[in-house]
Design a protein around this motif. Structure first.
Motif, PDB file in Angstrom:
ATOM      1  N   ARG A  50       0.834  -1.202   0.000  1.00 13.10           N
ATOM      2  CA  ARG A  50       0.000   0.000   0.000  1.00 13.10           C
ATOM      3  C   ARG A  50       0.872   1.257   0.000  1.00 13.10           C
ATOM      4  O   ARG A  50       1.890   1.308   0.688  1.00 13.10           O
ATOM      5  CB  ARG A  50      -0.901   0.022   1.229  1.00 13.10           C
ATOM      6  CG  ARG A  50      -1.917  -1.106   1.272  1.00 13.10           C
ATOM      7  CD  ARG A  50      -2.709  -1.068   2.586  1.00 13.10           C
ATOM      8  NE  ARG A  50      -3.653  -2.168   2.695  1.00 13.10           N
ATOM      9  CZ  ARG A  50      -3.360  -3.348   3.232  1.00 13.10           C
ATOM     10  NH1 ARG A  50      -2.145  -3.590   3.707  1.00 13.10           N
ATOM     11  NH2 ARG A  50      -4.296  -4.285   3.305  1.00 13.10           N
ATOM     12  N   LYS A  55      -5.047  12.178  -4.137  1.00 11.87           N
ATOM     13  CA  LYS A  55      -5.806  11.696  -5.301  1.00 11.87           C
ATOM     14  C   LYS A  55      -5.493  12.476  -6.576  1.00 11.87           C
ATOM     15  O   LYS A  55      -5.801  12.005  -7.670  1.00 11.87           O
ATOM     16  CB  LYS A  55      -7.298  11.716  -5.011  1.00 11.87           C
ATOM     17  CG  LYS A  55      -7.919  13.090  -4.897  1.00 11.87           C
ATOM     18  CD  LYS A  55      -9.401  12.984  -4.585  1.00 11.87           C
ATOM     19  CE  LYS A  55     -10.058  14.334  -4.420  1.00 11.87           C
ATOM     20  NZ  LYS A  55     -11.482  14.185  -4.050  1.00 11.87           N
ATOM     21  N   ARG A  91      -4.625  -0.716  -7.902  1.00 10.13           N
ATOM     22  CA  ARG A  91      -5.935  -0.081  -8.030  1.00 10.13           C
ATOM     23  C   ARG A  91      -6.006   1.016  -6.969  1.00 10.13           C
ATOM     24  O   ARG A  91      -5.304   0.957  -5.964  1.00 10.13           O
ATOM     25  CB  ARG A  91      -7.045  -1.094  -7.828  1.00 10.13           C
ATOM     26  CG  ARG A  91      -7.114  -2.105  -8.981  1.00 10.13           C
ATOM     27  CD  ARG A  91      -8.265  -3.091  -8.835  1.00 10.13           C
ATOM     28  NE  ARG A  91      -8.329  -4.001  -9.957  1.00 10.13           N
ATOM     29  CZ  ARG A  91      -7.541  -5.064 -10.123  1.00 10.13           C
ATOM     30  NH1 ARG A  91      -6.624  -5.341  -9.229  1.00 10.13           N
ATOM     31  NH2 ARG A  91      -7.680  -5.844 -11.176  1.00 10.13           N
ATOM     32  N   ILE A  92      -6.876   1.972  -7.188  1.00  8.41           N
ATOM     33  CA  ILE A  92      -7.031   3.081  -6.247  1.00  8.41           C
ATOM     34  C   ILE A  92      -8.183   2.763  -5.306  1.00  8.41           C
ATOM     35  O   ILE A  92      -9.278   2.406  -5.735  1.00  8.41           O
ATOM     36  CB  ILE A  92      -7.304   4.406  -6.992  1.00  8.41           C
ATOM     37  CG1 ILE A  92      -6.195   4.685  -8.005  1.00  8.41           C
ATOM     38  CG2 ILE A  92      -7.465   5.551  -5.989  1.00  8.41           C
ATOM     39  CD1 ILE A  92      -4.796   4.733  -7.424  1.00  8.41           C
ATOM     40  N   ARG A  93      -7.922   2.903  -4.004  1.00  7.47           N
ATOM     41  CA  ARG A  93      -8.945   2.697  -2.974  1.00  7.47           C
ATOM     42  C   ARG A  93      -9.242   4.044  -2.330  1.00  7.47           C
ATOM     43  O   ARG A  93      -8.331   4.771  -1.941  1.00  7.47           O
ATOM     44  CB  ARG A  93      -8.458   1.708  -1.915  1.00  7.47           C
ATOM     45  CG  ARG A  93      -8.061   0.329  -2.426  1.00  7.47           C
ATOM     46  CD  ARG A  93      -9.242  -0.449  -2.995  1.00  7.47           C
ATOM     47  NE  ARG A  93     -10.293  -0.689  -2.038  1.00  7.47           N
ATOM     48  CZ  ARG A  93     -10.418  -1.803  -1.313  1.00  7.47           C
ATOM     49  NH1 ARG A  93      -9.554  -2.787  -1.431  1.00  7.47           N
ATOM     50  NH2 ARG A  93     -11.429  -1.924  -0.471  1.00  7.47           N
ATOM     51  N   THR A  94     -10.532   4.352  -2.216  1.00  2.00           N
ATOM     52  CA  THR A  94     -10.944   5.632  -1.642  1.00  2.00           C
ATOM     53  C   THR A  94     -11.793   5.472  -0.386  1.00  2.00           C
ATOM     54  O   THR A  94     -12.095   6.463   0.273  1.00  2.00           O
ATOM     55  CB  THR A  94     -11.747   6.441  -2.677  1.00  2.00           C
ATOM     56  OG1 THR A  94     -12.906   5.683  -3.046  1.00  2.00           O
ATOM     57  CG2 THR A  94     -10.916   6.747  -3.909  1.00  2.00           C
ATOM     58  N   GLU A  95     -12.165   4.239  -0.048  1.00  2.00           N
ATOM     59  CA  GLU A  95     -13.032   4.008   1.104  1.00  2.00           C
ATOM     60  C   GLU A  95     -12.336   4.472   2.384  1.00  2.00           C
ATOM     61  O   GLU A  95     -11.156   4.226   2.597  1.00  2.00           O
ATOM     62  CB  GLU A  95     -13.378   2.523   1.242  1.00  2.00           C
ATOM     63  CG  GLU A  95     -14.009   1.895   0.019  1.00  2.00           C
ATOM     64  CD  GLU A  95     -13.006   1.296  -0.953  1.00  2.00           C
ATOM     65  OE1 GLU A  95     -13.426   0.440  -1.744  1.00  2.00           O
ATOM     66  OE2 GLU A  95     -11.809   1.674  -0.947  1.00  2.00           O
ATOM     67  N   GLU A  98     -10.424   1.867   4.370  1.00  8.87           N
ATOM     68  CA  GLU A  98      -9.196   1.423   3.698  1.00  8.87           C
ATOM     69  C   GLU A  98      -8.098   2.476   3.824  1.00  8.87           C
ATOM     70  O   GLU A  98      -6.931   2.147   4.057  1.00  8.87           O
ATOM     71  CB  GLU A  98      -9.463   1.113   2.226  1.00  8.87           C
ATOM     72  CG  GLU A  98     -10.402  -0.050   2.003  1.00  8.87           C
ATOM     73  CD  GLU A  98      -9.875  -1.360   2.564  1.00  8.87           C
ATOM     74  OE1 GLU A  98      -8.646  -1.588   2.550  1.00  8.87           O
ATOM     75  OE2 GLU A  98     -10.704  -2.163   3.028  1.00  8.87           O
ATOM     76  N   VAL A 121      -5.819   9.035  -0.790  1.00 13.93           N
ATOM     77  CA  VAL A 121      -6.292   7.756  -1.299  1.00 13.93           C
ATOM     78  C   VAL A 121      -5.188   6.733  -1.082  1.00 13.93           C
ATOM     79  O   VAL A 121      -4.079   7.077  -0.663  1.00 13.93           O
ATOM     80  CB  VAL A 121      -6.666   7.831  -2.799  1.00 13.93           C
ATOM     81  CG1 VAL A 121      -7.830   8.791  -3.029  1.00 13.93           C
ATOM     82  CG2 VAL A 121      -5.460   8.197  -3.656  1.00 13.93           C
ATOM     83  N   GLU A 124      -3.390   0.521  -3.801  1.00 11.44           N
ATOM     84  CA  GLU A 124      -3.324  -0.837  -3.258  1.00 11.44           C
ATOM     85  C   GLU A 124      -2.827  -1.773  -4.353  1.00 11.44           C
ATOM     86  O   GLU A 124      -3.408  -1.824  -5.440  1.00 11.44           O
ATOM     87  CB  GLU A 124      -4.702  -1.269  -2.775  1.00 11.44           C
ATOM     88  CG  GLU A 124      -4.695  -2.626  -2.097  1.00 11.44           C
ATOM     89  CD  GLU A 124      -6.080  -3.002  -1.623  1.00 11.44           C
ATOM     90  OE1 GLU A 124      -6.381  -2.765  -0.442  1.00 11.44           O
ATOM     91  OE2 GLU A 124      -6.856  -3.525  -2.454  1.00 11.44           O
TER      92      GLU A 124
END
Length: 134
Positions: A50, A55, A91-95, A98, A121, A124
């Protein structure tokens, strides 16, 4: 030397727990490599690496430009004769959960909690390969 990214040796995982700045290589839309210094955390249990970032960064744009299948990337760190590289699909994680988890992992490895950033962001990386001499 190849290593199983989900089952690394003790010395390999130990090297990834030390404080080292790393590089992240992402493909630009024209296929050329974009290399930038980053902090990386390695989670062999889940087969992930990670990177926390803004972003609006070029590295995020490069990953997003690769589409839904993700971008093939690599992270690497070096210390004298020791080195380690992790490769995989980013991939991009925005949650929120996470991002918070990634920030906590970063704080543990690097000994400081980053300043809050509403534009943060996570890149991952689902790991497919690991190599190095650690």
């Amino acid at each position: 030397m190849a290593t199983d990214p989900r089952n690394p040796t003790d010395s390999y995982i130990g090297f990834w727990r030390e404080y080292h700045m790393c590089t992240l290589t992402t493909p630009r839309p024209d296929g050329t490599p974009h290399v930038v210094a980053v902090g990386v955390t390695y989670d062999p249990e889940h087969g992930l690496a990670r990177v926390i970032t803004n972003k609006h960064s070029r590295k995020v744009a490069n990953v997003l430009a690769a589409g839904a299948e993700g971008a093939r990337v690599a992270v690497c760190q070096v210390d004298k004769g020791r080195w380690a590289t992790l490769e995989g699909v980013a991939r991009i994680r925005t949650e929120e959960a996470e991002v918070a988890d990634a920030v906590a992992r970063y704080a543990e490895r690097y000994g400081r909690t980053p300043t809050p950033n509403p534009d943060r962001v996570v890149i991952e990386i689902a790991l497919t390969r690991a190599m190095g001499r650690a």
